[in-house]
Write an enzyme that holds these catalytic residues in place. Structure first.
Site, PDB file in Angstrom:
ATOM      1  N   SER A 142     -34.934  27.124  -0.769  1.00 12.52           N
ATOM      2  CA  SER A 142     -34.003  26.965  -1.755  1.00 12.52           C
ATOM      3  C   SER A 142     -33.099  25.679  -1.594  1.00 12.52           C
ATOM      4  O   SER A 142     -32.228  25.438  -2.565  1.00 12.52           O
ATOM      5  CB  SER A 142     -33.400  28.293  -2.213  1.00 12.52           C
ATOM      6  OG  SER A 142     -32.414  28.749  -1.310  1.00 12.52           O
TER       7      SER A 142
ATOM      8  N   LYS B 264     -25.420  33.333  -5.262  1.00 10.89           N
ATOM      9  CA  LYS B 264     -24.985  31.920  -4.903  1.00 10.89           C
ATOM     10  C   LYS B 264     -23.801  31.395  -5.615  1.00 10.89           C
ATOM     11  O   LYS B 264     -23.143  30.640  -4.995  1.00 10.89           O
ATOM     12  CB  LYS B 264     -26.292  30.998  -4.881  1.00 10.89           C
ATOM     13  CG  LYS B 264     -27.232  31.500  -4.004  1.00 10.89           C
ATOM     14  CD  LYS B 264     -28.657  30.664  -4.198  1.00 10.89           C
ATOM     15  CE  LYS B 264     -29.722  31.179  -3.073  1.00 10.89           C
ATOM     16  NZ  LYS B 264     -30.719  30.145  -2.935  1.00 10.89           N
TER      17      LYS B 264
END
Length: 363
Positions: free
Chosen positions: A264, A309
């Site tokens: 990611s 996140k």
């Protein structure tokens, strides 16, 4: 024979004490089949990280030093400012019942079935190795996407060949593929598309470069193995893993991301390489964070744990967060105060937003 009230009271107390002791034992010592997922560390890809030397020095001390997250040599580098932070998710395993309840009650963590992170039949070490491999692949794709965006030399090569694959006798690892039956290819997607334009049993001519010498090899395509994706049904199978690599021998790009695994970080690493190798600032001095996978052709893909996140990014000081388009719905479900979410589906879109050449598209 009747039981005295005093005896019944003592029995009730004993049963209660045993139940409480059992509850505390289960709560503190029995692991639950869940993991807790929450905000993880964020790393400024334009900054430095502390790196340990692999072995102690002659005095037996572990040496630490600061190195750039994105280390580039062999090219003129532009000054950078602001932040381009990659973001991560922390995973807590081995939770007792009380641990799990405590993290859930804090509001910062979500409980997920352990098998979603650690599949049955795989050890923790195997999962870590897979995550490391994914990060290595992500770094390679980030480098390729950045260099292609900057119109720097790259080459499409063969990284792996399946055992008994149709290409196993004609191709070698490291071969550069130039075209498929006359169709030029320079990315993984272009190679896949060119091959899928042919049916099993057809022979394709691959123009390659091996050991610096151009040549053409013929491969008779096979059928895809059982379990292949539906979109490849009826198309030819070559049986290779392609990879786009840097083709400038003077230019060296390395990444120092520590123990972070998974794919990611691709988008943010790509942006950092571009910012260092091109004039001007991508951040304008702002604190920007984000996430997303990247392909060598610059397509940004979805990731997991987006709300963890975004929270980590805001707590670190970010004012803008680059969100993969496929994650927008989830990201909107819990937006931290003061954080602007910007939808991104490609590298071009990210660069356009950061340079102000295209309007921001919110989630």
């Amino acid at each position: 024979m009747s039981v005295s009230p005093a005896y019944r009271r003592i029995a009730a107390i004993v049963v209660t004490v045993v139940a409480v002791v059992a509850l505390f034992f289960v709560g503190f010592y029995v692991q639950v089949p869940y993991v807790a997922m929450g905000p993880g560390p964020t790393v400024n890809t334009l900054g430095d990280v502390t790196v340990r030397e692999p072995a102690p020095n002659k005095d037996g001390k572990v040496v630490q030093k600061e190195e750039p997250v994105v280390m580039i040599t062999g090219a003129e580098l532009d000054k950078t400012d602001g932040h381009l932070n990659l973001t991560t998710v922390s995973v807590y395993d081995g939770l007792s019942l009380f641990d799990a309840l405590g993290k859930w009650a804090s509001g910062r963590y979500a409980l997920e079935p352990r098998e979603q992170v650690y599949p049955p039949g795989q050890t923790n070490e195997q999962v870590r190795e897979q995550n490391t491999a994914q990060m290595t692949g992500s770094e390679a794709d980030a480098q390729a996407a950045a260099l292609r965006y900057l119109h720097r030399p790259t080459k499409l090569t063969i990284a792996a060949i399946g055992e008994n694959a149709p290409a196993s006798k004609a191709l070698k690892i490291g071969d550069q593929v130039v075209s498929v039956s006359g169709t030029p290819v320079s990315t993984t997607v272009e190679l896949q598309k060119a091959i899928r334009g042919h049916k099993p049993g057809e022979t394709v001519d691959l123009a390659i470069v091996r050991g610096g010498k151009p040549q053409t090899v013929a491969v008779k395509l096979g059928e895809w193995p059982d379990g292949a994706p539906k979109e490849v049904a009826g198309s030819g199978y070559l049986g290779v893993t392609p990879q786009v690599l840097n083709a400038d021998p003077k230019l060296k790009i390395d990444f120092n991301v520590g123990d972070i695994g998974g794919p990611s970080a691709g988008l943010m690493l790509t942006l950092a390489v571009i910012d260092r190798l091109s004039p001007g600032s991508l951040t304008g001095g702002k604190f920007i964070a984000g996430t997303g996978t990247i392909t060598d052709s610059g397509v940004v893909g979805p990731i997991g744990g987006i709300t963890h996140k975004t929270l980590a990014a805001r707590e670190a000081g970010a004012s803008m967060f680059l969100v993969p388009a496929a994650n927008c719905t989830e990201a909107k479900s819990d937006i931290p105060d003061g954080l602007e979410l910007v939808k991104i589906d490609s590298l071009d879109a990210a660069i356009g937003v950061l340079t102000g050449k295209t309007a921001k598209q919110g989630c």
